[in-house]
Structure formats: C-alpha cells, structure tokens
Write an enzyme that holds these catalytic residues in place. Structure first.
Site, PDB file in Angstrom:
ATOM      1  N   SER A 132       0.976  -1.149  -0.030  1.00 53.82           N
ATOM      2  CA  SER A 132       0.038  -0.074  -0.182  1.00 53.82           C
ATOM      3  C   SER A 132       0.670   1.436  -0.140  1.00 53.82           C
ATOM      4  O   SER A 132       1.996   1.370   0.536  1.00 53.82           O
ATOM      5  CB  SER A 132      -0.809  -0.010   1.512  1.00 53.82           C
ATOM      6  OG  SER A 132      -1.640   1.284   1.358  1.00 53.82           O
ATOM      7  N   TYR A 156      -2.247  -1.000  10.945  1.00 54.57           N
ATOM      8  CA  TYR A 156      -2.792  -1.406   9.444  1.00 54.57           C
ATOM      9  C   TYR A 156      -1.220  -1.301   8.871  1.00 54.57           C
ATOM     10  O   TYR A 156      -0.951  -2.103   8.035  1.00 54.57           O
ATOM     11  CB  TYR A 156      -3.801  -0.944   8.869  1.00 54.57           C
ATOM     12  CG  TYR A 156      -3.752  -1.298   7.476  1.00 54.57           C
ATOM     13  CD1 TYR A 156      -4.236  -2.549   6.980  1.00 54.57           C
ATOM     14  CD2 TYR A 156      -3.656  -0.167   6.617  1.00 54.57           C
ATOM     15  CE1 TYR A 156      -4.065  -2.720   5.512  1.00 54.57           C
ATOM     16  CE2 TYR A 156      -3.508  -0.518   5.198  1.00 54.57           C
ATOM     17  CZ  TYR A 156      -3.901  -1.609   4.624  1.00 54.57           C
ATOM     18  OH  TYR A 156      -3.759  -2.129   3.338  1.00 54.57           O
ATOM     19  N   LYS A 160       1.890  -3.746   6.665  1.00 53.85           N
ATOM     20  CA  LYS A 160       2.433  -3.645   5.195  1.00 53.85           C
ATOM     21  C   LYS A 160       3.998  -3.543   5.217  1.00 53.85           C
ATOM     22  O   LYS A 160       4.399  -4.195   4.506  1.00 53.85           O
ATOM     23  CB  LYS A 160       1.664  -2.627   4.435  1.00 53.85           C
ATOM     24  CG  LYS A 160       0.298  -2.949   4.120  1.00 53.85           C
ATOM     25  CD  LYS A 160      -0.187  -4.035   3.278  1.00 53.85           C
ATOM     26  CE  LYS A 160      -1.479  -4.504   3.353  1.00 53.85           C
ATOM     27  NZ  LYS A 160      -1.681  -5.699   2.864  1.00 53.85           N
TER      28      LYS A 160
HETATM   29  P1  NAD Z   1     -11.076  -6.822   0.983  1.00 57.33           P
HETATM   30  O1  NAD Z   1     -11.533  -6.657   2.380  1.00 57.33           O
HETATM   31  O2  NAD Z   1     -12.371  -6.675   0.213  1.00 57.33           O
HETATM   32  O3  NAD Z   1     -10.555  -8.324   0.431  1.00 57.33           O
HETATM   33  C1  NAD Z   1      -9.731  -8.974   1.433  1.00 57.33           C
HETATM   34  C2  NAD Z   1     -10.405 -10.457   1.362  1.00 57.33           C
HETATM   35  O4  NAD Z   1      -9.438 -11.275   2.246  1.00 57.33           O
HETATM   36  C3  NAD Z   1     -11.572 -10.642   1.753  1.00 57.33           C
HETATM   37  O5  NAD Z   1     -12.306 -11.415   1.061  1.00 57.33           O
HETATM   38  C4  NAD Z   1     -11.597 -11.302   3.448  1.00 57.33           C
HETATM   39  O6  NAD Z   1     -12.451 -12.372   3.619  1.00 57.33           O
HETATM   40  C5  NAD Z   1     -10.413 -12.026   3.098  1.00 57.33           C
HETATM   41  N1  NAD Z   1      -9.279 -12.513   4.439  1.00 57.33           N
HETATM   42  C6  NAD Z   1      -8.950 -11.646   5.157  1.00 57.33           C
HETATM   43  N2  NAD Z   1      -7.978 -12.373   6.036  1.00 57.33           N
HETATM   44  C7  NAD Z   1      -8.031 -13.722   5.653  1.00 57.33           C
HETATM   45  C8  NAD Z   1      -7.448 -14.798   6.146  1.00 57.33           C
HETATM   46  N3  NAD Z   1      -6.767 -14.689   7.143  1.00 57.33           N
HETATM   47  N4  NAD Z   1      -7.467 -15.751   5.323  1.00 57.33           N
HETATM   48  C9  NAD Z   1      -8.475 -15.953   4.355  1.00 57.33           C
HETATM   49  N5  NAD Z   1      -8.866 -14.669   3.804  1.00 57.33           N
HETATM   50  C10 NAD Z   1      -8.814 -13.670   4.449  1.00 57.33           C
HETATM   51  O7  NAD Z   1     -10.075  -5.715   0.689  1.00 57.33           O
HETATM   52  P2  NAD Z   1      -9.372  -5.477  -0.454  1.00 57.33           P
HETATM   53  O8  NAD Z   1      -9.761  -3.956  -0.769  1.00 57.33           O
HETATM   54  O9  NAD Z   1      -9.696  -6.099  -1.897  1.00 57.33           O
HETATM   55  O10 NAD Z   1      -7.661  -5.285  -0.184  1.00 57.33           O
HETATM   56  C11 NAD Z   1      -7.066  -6.614  -0.667  1.00 57.33           C
HETATM   57  C12 NAD Z   1      -5.594  -6.350  -0.230  1.00 57.33           C
HETATM   58  O11 NAD Z   1      -5.109  -5.061  -0.576  1.00 57.33           O
HETATM   59  C13 NAD Z   1      -5.370  -6.128   1.315  1.00 57.33           C
HETATM   60  O12 NAD Z   1      -4.285  -6.828   1.554  1.00 57.33           O
HETATM   61  C14 NAD Z   1      -5.446  -4.619   1.462  1.00 57.33           C
HETATM   62  O13 NAD Z   1      -4.520  -4.371   2.633  1.00 57.33           O
HETATM   63  C15 NAD Z   1      -4.702  -4.103   0.220  1.00 57.33           C
HETATM   64  N6  NAD Z   1      -4.937  -2.891   0.001  1.00 57.33           N
HETATM   65  C16 NAD Z   1      -6.183  -2.349  -0.077  1.00 57.33           C
HETATM   66  C17 NAD Z   1      -6.111  -1.088  -0.651  1.00 57.33           C
HETATM   67  C18 NAD Z   1      -7.788  -0.533  -0.516  1.00 57.33           C
HETATM   68  O14 NAD Z   1      -7.684   0.685  -0.277  1.00 57.33           O
HETATM   69  N7  NAD Z   1      -8.732  -1.390  -0.774  1.00 57.33           N
HETATM   70  C19 NAD Z   1      -5.116  -0.327  -0.678  1.00 57.33           C
HETATM   71  C20 NAD Z   1      -3.925  -0.804  -0.544  1.00 57.33           C
HETATM   72  C21 NAD Z   1      -3.735  -2.082  -0.293  1.00 57.33           C
HETATM   73  C1  WQD Z   2      -9.409   9.805   0.835  1.00 57.09           C
HETATM   74  C2  WQD Z   2      -9.691  11.360   1.220  1.00 57.09           C
HETATM   75  C3  WQD Z   2      -9.871  11.887   3.535  1.00 57.09           C
HETATM   76  C4  WQD Z   2     -13.981   9.779   3.730  1.00 57.09           C
HETATM   77  C5  WQD Z   2      -7.192   4.597   2.844  1.00 57.09           C
HETATM   78  C6  WQD Z   2      -6.090   3.978   3.890  1.00 57.09           C
HETATM   79  C7  WQD Z   2      -5.093   3.669   2.892  1.00 57.09           C
HETATM   80  C8  WQD Z   2      -5.493   2.522   1.667  1.00 57.09           C
HETATM   81  C9  WQD Z   2      -6.560   3.449   1.122  1.00 57.09           C
HETATM   82  C10 WQD Z   2      -5.155   0.347   2.220  1.00 57.09           C
HETATM   83  C11 WQD Z   2      -8.748  11.541   2.446  1.00 57.09           C
HETATM   84  C12 WQD Z   2     -11.306  11.998   2.671  1.00 57.09           C
HETATM   85  C13 WQD Z   2     -12.842  10.377   3.342  1.00 57.09           C
HETATM   86  C14 WQD Z   2     -15.000  10.790   4.013  1.00 57.09           C
HETATM   87  C15 WQD Z   2     -13.372  12.556   3.462  1.00 57.09           C
HETATM   88  N1  WQD Z   2      -5.934   1.468   2.371  1.00 57.09           N
HETATM   89  N2  WQD Z   2     -12.527  11.697   3.169  1.00 57.09           N
HETATM   90  N3  WQD Z   2     -14.568  12.149   3.837  1.00 57.09           N
HETATM   91  O1  WQD Z   2      -7.239   7.569   3.896  1.00 57.09           O
HETATM   92  O2  WQD Z   2      -6.514   8.070   1.451  1.00 57.09           O
HETATM   93  O3  WQD Z   2      -6.301   5.862   2.505  1.00 57.09           O
HETATM   94  O4  WQD Z   2      -7.550   3.639   2.058  1.00 57.09           O
HETATM   95  O5  WQD Z   2      -4.063   0.158   2.261  1.00 57.09           O
HETATM   96  O6  WQD Z   2      -3.925   2.904   3.721  1.00 57.09           O
HETATM   97  O7  WQD Z   2      -5.526   4.963   4.875  1.00 57.09           O
HETATM   98  O8  WQD Z   2      -8.615   7.107   1.950  1.00 57.09           O
HETATM   99  O9  WQD Z   2     -10.931   7.027   1.075  1.00 57.09           O
HETATM  100  O10 WQD Z   2     -10.462   6.991   3.503  1.00 57.09           O
HETATM  101  O11 WQD Z   2      -9.811   9.033   2.115  1.00 57.09           O
HETATM  102  O12 WQD Z   2     -13.447  13.723   3.172  1.00 57.09           O
HETATM  103  O13 WQD Z   2     -16.172  10.313   4.580  1.00 57.09           O
HETATM  104  O14 WQD Z   2     -10.979  11.469   1.428  1.00 57.09           O
HETATM  105  O15 WQD Z   2      -9.709  12.775   4.426  1.00 57.09           O
HETATM  106  O16 WQD Z   2      -8.518  12.695   2.192  1.00 57.09           O
HETATM  107  P1  WQD Z   2      -7.092   7.127   2.432  1.00 57.09           P
HETATM  108  P2  WQD Z   2      -9.940   7.476   2.163  1.00 57.09           P
END
Ligand code: NAD
Ligand code: WQD
Length: 338
Positions: A132, A156, A160
């Site tokens: 991330s 969290y 990562k």
């Molecule tokens: P998500 O929660 O939709 O998907 C994660 C999946 O993993 C879910 O289906 C959940 O049931 C499964 N899971 C969690 N723990 C598990 C375990 N111990 N065993 C088996 N299954 C398990 O999330 P996402 O948004 O698809 O994110 C996927 C990956 O990408 C995550 O590692 C997340 O940290 C990373 N990521 C997400 C974002 C984001 O903003 N969505 C940003 C950066 C990184």
């Molecule tokens: C985006 C912008 C908020 C909600 C998060 C995690 C990051 C990654 C992605 C996993 C910011 C603003 C948000 C609301 C708002 N996940 N906001 N009102 O914080 O950039 O990232 O998700 O790895 O680790 O921290 O994403 O969508 O929450 O926010 O004003 O109700 O929107 O302040 O500027 P963020 P976000």
C-alpha cells in the site's frame, strides 16, 4: 499458469481473478469470507464466461480457508501444482487496526509467513504481494519506490511495512524466489458489468463508497475531513485508481516476475482532491452530493500520489481509466448491489 489468489473473493482480489482468467490463467481462490461473500465466485464465473458458468468449473476453484492456518494452506499447495501466489488476504480497516492491533498483526503477518513458507517448501517461486502507498508515510509527493519510508500512523500500515520486510528477507535467503511488492494508491470503481465491486460492511470509511451511499440516499451527506490542507482547494489529495487497472497490473507483474524483489507503485500519477472527486461524481452521474466541511480526520496526510513511471518503464503498464469512468462504475455497482 495456475495461480493461488488469497482473498480472491474480496474487492481487489475478485477483479484480479477476472483479469487472470481472461488472460488464460487458472485460479485457485483461498478466502475465509471474513469480509466477502461466496456468491462473488459465481459472479466472477458469470463475468468471464458470460452466463455459461458450468464451463468455468475447471478454471476457478474455491477454498473457504483461513490462510493463517498452515495445515489448511498446505492442503491447497499439495492438491494443486501452483505456479504462483497473489496474496490479497488481509484485514484493511485503518481505524479498526488501532482498536485491535493484535488481530491485525496476527492476520496480516502470519498469513504472509505461512504462504511464503509453503512457496519455499513446494518450489512455487512467484509471489505477488498487496502492499500500500501507506508505507511511504507523510513523504513528499509524488511517492517514488526508491524513497526512504517514513513512519506509518497505524498498525494496519505497519503490517504492510513488516510484510514487505519479511518477503525481502526471504528473498535474500532464497535467491530463486521472486517477489513483486505492489504499492496500491486509492482503488475505486468496479467491473463494468456492475456485478462485482466494493461493498463495505456498515458505514464506509473510504471516500468513494461513502459518496455512492450518499448518492443512493443511504447516508444524508458527505463529511469532508478538513479544507485547510496545503492543496489545490484545501481538501486532501489522493491518487484514485480504477480497480480494473489495478487488476491488470497484477497480471503484468506476475508475467514479468524475475528473481529478486521488485517494488512497483500502482497508481495513475494524478492527484485528485476530495472536492474535485465530488464534482467529477456529480458531473458523471448527474447526481448532487450534499457535503459539509468538518475537522481533519486524525492520521490523514495532505497529499498522496504516485510516481507511476517505474511500472510503465518496466512492466509497460499504465492506468487507462480516468476519474469519470471510476465514478460511473462505482455508481453502477452501488445501484445494482443489494
Ligand atoms: P477486501 O477486504 O475486500 O479483501 C480481502 C479479502 O481477504 C476478503 O475477501 C477477506 O474475506 C479475506 N481475508 C482476510 N483475512 C483472511 C484470512 N486470514 N484468510 C483468508 N481470507 C482472508 O480488501 P481489498 O480492498 O480487496 O484489499 C485486498 C488487499 O489489498 C489487502 O491486503 C489490503 O490491505 C490491500 N490494499 C487495499 C487497499 C484498498 O484501499 N482497498 C489499498 C492498498 C492495499
Ligand atoms: C481519501 C480522502 C480523506 C472519507 C485509506 C487507507 C490507505 C489505503 C486506502 C489500504 C482523504 C477524505 C474520506 C470521508 C473525506 N488502504 N475523506 N470524507 O485515507 O487516503 O487511504 O484507503 O491500504 O491505507 O488509509 O482513503 O478514501 O479514506 O480518504 O473527506 O467520509 O477522502 O480525508 O483525504 P485514504 P480514504
């Protein structure tokens, strides 16, 4: 290739399963469904095979297992001749990770250790990890892969940073192993069919799902967290990337994997403020999004966007879909998702 996709029923994982299947790969999904539903697997089949799901049975196999469970994971490795692993499974709610740090460290780190251990044991030497942009901390934009990482603000984010470290050390000790650490920026949007997308439980933490729920009338108005940041209009700037572009990024990362550790930003390189995103959503979908400005959210940074040039140079990958398409697809999924 035959690819194990952990977390393949989740948001990014399900879209990546579609991209992998469309590229001709076979997919084994391992997911404990703690944040997803089994029906998503049927929807993946429906998208890829356009209504003839039966033909997909030998292309995608689903295991409802916890990937911290070494015995269960080993059964998957022994049942299938895997060529690679894409490890999405993880807990991802930033606020919850502050309240339940041990659950986050356990789930996100033990899963990475168990899976890399099994890869080494079974000679599966391709590993793609969901990292991330959060690992950069409050760095200077644009974020480049070579930057020194600054502290994250929550458990969290630390999971990562630590997972990246665990995989990097595993590589040093096992030079035949190859790992891609993909640092995602802010994934939004949904598959154009509207069948799969992001459906968070409860009130969304992230901006786009919050906006779509306001559009639907489920929530009254958006709260914009601060308008006094040093940005174009004072609101937070992020690099929103369409989830299908992200999915394609995994396919090319896997196809181009060579020995060693490879870090890539997956973002568009474009920053969009909260108010710019609201305006884009309103214009794309013809719906007004009422909002109010409230205090900054603790832990937020002013700006976060990628230097995405390494992925373009080395993988020939760029994000193709613009903010309008992201808004249209997010809204289509929200409307179809019951
Ligand atoms: P998500 O929660 O939709 O998907 C994660 C999946 O993993 C879910 O289906 C959940 O049931 C499964 N899971 C969690 N723990 C598990 C375990 N111990 N065993 C088996 N299954 C398990 O999330 P996402 O948004 O698809 O994110 C996927 C990956 O990408 C995550 O590692 C997340 O940290 C990373 N990521 C997400 C974002 C984001 O903003 N969505 C940003 C950066 C990184
Ligand atoms: C985006 C912008 C908020 C909600 C998060 C995690 C990051 C990654 C992605 C996993 C910011 C603003 C948000 C609301 C708002 N996940 N906001 N009102 O914080 O950039 O990232 O998700 O790895 O680790 O921290 O994403 O969508 O929450 O926010 O004003 O109700 O929107 O302040 O500027 P963020 P976000």
């Amino acid at each position: 290739m035959q690819i194990l996709v952990t977390g393949g029923a989740g948001y990014i994982g399900s879209h990546t399963c579609v991209a992998l299947l469309e590229a001709g790969h076979t997919v084994i999904v391992a997911d404990n469904l703690c944040n997803s539903k089994a029906e998503t697997i049927d929807k993946i089949k429906q998208i890829v095979n356009q209504g003839n799901e039966a033909n997909m049975d030998n292309k995608i196999t689903f295991y409802k297992i916890d990937v911290t469970d070494e015995v269960a994971v080993e059964k998957v490795f022994s049942n299938h001749k895997l060529d690679g692993v894409i490890h999405f499974a993880g807990l991802k709610a930033v606020g919850e990770s502050v309240e339940k740090p041990l659950a986050y460290y356990y789930n996100n780190l033990v899963s990475t250790i168990v899976l890399s251990k099994m890869c080494l044991k079974y000679g599966v030497n391709k590993f793609v990890f969901s990292s991330s942009a959060t690992v950069y901390g409050d760095n200077t934009v644009p974020f480049v892969e070579t930057m020194q990482l600054l502290p994250t603000t929550n458990p969290y984010g630390e999971t990562k940073v630590m997972s990246e470290r665990i995989l990097t050390d595993a590589i040093k000790a096992n030079p035949d192993f190859s790992v891609s650490l993909l640092r995602y920026f802010n994934p939004v949007g949904a598959h154009e069919s509207g069948l799969i997308g992001e459906a968070p439980n409860g009130i969304p933490n992230n901006l786009m799902p919050y906006v779509t729920q306001v559009a639907k009338g489920k929530l009254e108005k958006l709260r914009v967290f601060g308008n006094d940041y040093p940005t174009v209009d004072g609101t937070g700037v992020r690099d929103y990337i369409h989830v299908m572009d992200l999915a394609d990024g995994h396919v090319v990362a896997l196809d181009n994997l060579s020995n060693g550790v490879h870090i890539y930003n997956l973002g568009t390189g474009q920053g969009t403020s909260v108010l710019q995103l609201v305006k884009a959503f309103e214009e794309a979908n013809g719906i007004e999004i009422p909002y109010e400005i409230v205090d900054r959210r603790p832990g937020d940074i002013a700006s976060c966007y990628a230097d995405a040039s390494k992925a373009e140079r080395k993988l020939k990958w760029i994000a193709k879909r613009d903010i309008v398409e992201m808004c249209l697809d997010s809204w289509r999924f929200e409307q179809q998702n019951k």
